[in-house]
Design a protein around this motif. Structure first.
Motif, PDB file in Angstrom:
ATOM      1  N   TYR A  55     -44.658 -55.658  10.364  1.00  0.00           N
ATOM      2  CA  TYR A  55     -44.561 -54.838  11.572  1.00  0.00           C
ATOM      3  C   TYR A  55     -43.129 -54.343  11.798  1.00  0.00           C
ATOM      4  O   TYR A  55     -42.922 -53.208  12.238  1.00  0.00           O
ATOM      5  CB  TYR A  55     -45.050 -55.614  12.801  1.00  0.00           C
ATOM      6  N   VAL A  56     -42.146 -55.181  11.498  1.00  0.00           N
ATOM      7  CA  VAL A  56     -40.743 -54.766  11.658  1.00  0.00           C
ATOM      8  C   VAL A  56     -40.405 -53.641  10.689  1.00  0.00           C
ATOM      9  O   VAL A  56     -39.741 -52.661  11.055  1.00  0.00           O
ATOM     10  CB  VAL A  56     -39.797 -55.979  11.471  1.00  0.00           C
ATOM     11  N   ILE A  57     -40.884 -53.746   9.445  1.00  0.00           N
ATOM     12  CA  ILE A  57     -40.634 -52.683   8.463  1.00  0.00           C
ATOM     13  C   ILE A  57     -41.310 -51.392   8.906  1.00  0.00           C
ATOM     14  O   ILE A  57     -40.729 -50.302   8.773  1.00  0.00           O
ATOM     15  CB  ILE A  57     -41.106 -53.114   7.057  1.00  0.00           C
ATOM     16  N   VAL A  58     -42.514 -51.499   9.471  1.00  0.00           N
ATOM     17  CA  VAL A  58     -43.207 -50.302   9.984  1.00  0.00           C
ATOM     18  C   VAL A  58     -42.374 -49.660  11.093  1.00  0.00           C
ATOM     19  O   VAL A  58     -42.200 -48.433  11.115  1.00  0.00           O
ATOM     20  CB  VAL A  58     -44.619 -50.672  10.481  1.00  0.00           C
ATOM     21  N   ALA A  59     -41.846 -50.474  12.001  1.00  0.00           N
ATOM     22  CA  ALA A  59     -41.029 -49.932  13.088  1.00  0.00           C
ATOM     23  C   ALA A  59     -39.760 -49.265  12.543  1.00  0.00           C
ATOM     24  O   ALA A  59     -39.363 -48.191  13.026  1.00  0.00           O
ATOM     25  CB  ALA A  59     -40.660 -51.049  14.063  1.00  0.00           C
ATOM     26  N   CYS A  60     -39.153 -49.874  11.536  1.00  0.00           N
ATOM     27  CA  CYS A  60     -37.957 -49.265  10.925  1.00  0.00           C
ATOM     28  C   CYS A  60     -38.304 -47.945  10.243  1.00  0.00           C
ATOM     29  O   CYS A  60     -37.535 -46.979  10.334  1.00  0.00           O
ATOM     30  CB  CYS A  60     -37.319 -50.224   9.930  1.00  0.00           C
ATOM     31  N   GLN A  61     -39.440 -47.872   9.586  1.00  0.00           N
ATOM     32  CA  GLN A  61     -39.846 -46.630   8.927  1.00  0.00           C
ATOM     33  C   GLN A  61     -40.128 -45.537   9.961  1.00  0.00           C
ATOM     34  O   GLN A  61     -39.819 -44.367   9.722  1.00  0.00           O
ATOM     35  CB  GLN A  61     -41.077 -46.862   8.047  1.00  0.00           C
ATOM     36  N   LEU A  62     -40.705 -45.907  11.084  1.00  0.00           N
ATOM     37  CA  LEU A  62     -40.929 -44.921  12.142  1.00  0.00           C
ATOM     38  C   LEU A  62     -39.602 -44.436  12.723  1.00  0.00           C
ATOM     39  O   LEU A  62     -39.450 -43.251  13.044  1.00  0.00           O
ATOM     40  CB  LEU A  62     -41.824 -45.506  13.229  1.00  0.00           C
ATOM     41  N   ALA A  63     -38.634 -45.345  12.845  1.00  0.00           N
ATOM     42  CA  ALA A  63     -37.307 -44.940  13.335  1.00  0.00           C
ATOM     43  C   ALA A  63     -36.627 -43.999  12.338  1.00  0.00           C
ATOM     44  O   ALA A  63     -35.999 -43.007  12.736  1.00  0.00           O
ATOM     45  CB  ALA A  63     -36.440 -46.174  13.572  1.00  0.00           C
ATOM     46  N   VAL A  64     -36.781 -44.276  11.047  1.00  0.00           N
ATOM     47  CA  VAL A  64     -36.215 -43.400  10.026  1.00  0.00           C
ATOM     48  C   VAL A  64     -36.902 -42.039  10.068  1.00  0.00           C
ATOM     49  O   VAL A  64     -36.249 -40.994   9.959  1.00  0.00           O
ATOM     50  CB  VAL A  64     -36.331 -44.056   8.629  1.00  0.00           C
ATOM     51  N   ALA A  65     -38.221 -42.029  10.254  1.00  0.00           N
ATOM     52  CA  ALA A  65     -38.956 -40.761  10.345  1.00  0.00           C
ATOM     53  C   ALA A  65     -38.487 -39.960  11.561  1.00  0.00           C
ATOM     54  O   ALA A  65     -38.328 -38.734  11.480  1.00  0.00           O
ATOM     55  CB  ALA A  65     -40.456 -41.016  10.419  1.00  0.00           C
ATOM     56  N   ALA A  66     -38.249 -40.641  12.675  1.00  0.00           N
ATOM     57  CA  ALA A  66     -37.746 -39.952  13.863  1.00  0.00           C
ATOM     58  C   ALA A  66     -36.351 -39.394  13.610  1.00  0.00           C
ATOM     59  O   ALA A  66     -36.025 -38.273  14.056  1.00  0.00           O
ATOM     60  CB  ALA A  66     -37.720 -40.915  15.049  1.00  0.00           C
ATOM     61  N   LEU A  67     -35.540 -40.124  12.888  1.00  0.00           N
ATOM     62  CA  LEU A  67     -34.199 -39.647  12.544  1.00  0.00           C
ATOM     63  C   LEU A  67     -34.274 -38.410  11.649  1.00  0.00           C
ATOM     64  O   LEU A  67     -33.532 -37.447  11.848  1.00  0.00           O
ATOM     65  CB  LEU A  67     -33.408 -40.762  11.858  1.00  0.00           C
ATOM     66  N   TYR A  68     -35.200 -38.418  10.683  1.00  0.00           N
ATOM     67  CA  TYR A  68     -35.396 -37.239   9.835  1.00  0.00           C
ATOM     68  C   TYR A  68     -35.869 -36.045  10.664  1.00  0.00           C
ATOM     69  O   TYR A  68     -35.414 -34.922  10.463  1.00  0.00           O
ATOM     70  CB  TYR A  68     -36.411 -37.522   8.730  1.00  0.00           C
ATOM     71  N   GLY A  69     -36.780 -36.288  11.597  1.00  0.00           N
ATOM     72  CA  GLY A  69     -37.266 -35.208  12.458  1.00  0.00           C
ATOM     73  C   GLY A  69     -36.152 -34.612  13.299  1.00  0.00           C
ATOM     74  O   GLY A  69     -36.056 -33.388  13.454  1.00  0.00           O
TER      75      GLY A  69
END
Length: 176
Positions: A55-69
């Motif tokens: 779940y933590v890795i999923v949250a980090c990936q979503l944060a990275v996706a938001a940063l890319y956006g």
């Protein structure tokens, strides 16, 4: 002649117990149905921790996706400052690469979420996929430092915890 014919080799001889000379052992009763040992009935703490790491890795990936956006949205502003056809082509290429990385991060987050949700009733393949997912998360973490540092550390812990025998016992337990 209460013991049968003494010349019969298959009859019981006097003074002997049945069993042909071997000691009689009490019948072995299996503690679980079908003779298979039962696995844990509750998810072990190590396995719960591995699930939390997913779940933590999923949250980090979503944060990275938001940063890319966010970076994609700022790309147009930066490209407006530059004049020329080469700068537009460079900006389009950059937006394309960032868009690809954004989609890749979202897909990676979705895969991690699917794995984490399968921990309750999944088979051993979920554990193996978690280990492979952790390896890819390490690679992802290297390329997305500073957020990736969290991903990197948690992915290493995920691999270690998913490889433990208690986690393997959880996923290999019989299901009725």
């Amino acid at each position: 002649m209460s013991f049968g014919d003494p010349n019969n080799p298959y009859g019981q001889q006097q003074g002997q117990q049945p069993g042909y000379g071997y000691p009689q052992a009490p019948p072995v009763q299996q503690p679980y149905g079908g003779g298979y040992p039962a696995g844990p009935t509750e998810m072990p703490g190590i396995t719960k921790a591995a699930r939390i790491f997913l779940y933590v890795i999923v949250a980090c990936q979503l944060a990275v996706a938001a940063l890319y956006g966010y970076t994609i949205s700022e790309f147009d502003k930066a490209a407006a400052d530059l004049n020329g056809t080469e700068s537009e082509a460079f900006a389009d290429l950059g937006k394309g690469v960032l868009g690809f990385l954004l989609v890749l991060s979202l897909v990676f987050a979705a895969l991690g979420l699917a794995l984490a949700l399968k921990y309750a009733n999944g088979a051993n393949g979920v554990r193996v996929c978690s280990i492979v997912y952790g390896a890819f998360a390490i690679i992802s973490g290297i390329f997305t430092i500073p957020i990736g540092l969290i991903t990197l550390i948690v992915a290493i812990l995920l691999i270690v915890f998913a490889s433990k025998s208690a986690t393997a016992d959880w996923f290999k337990r019989p299901r009725h």
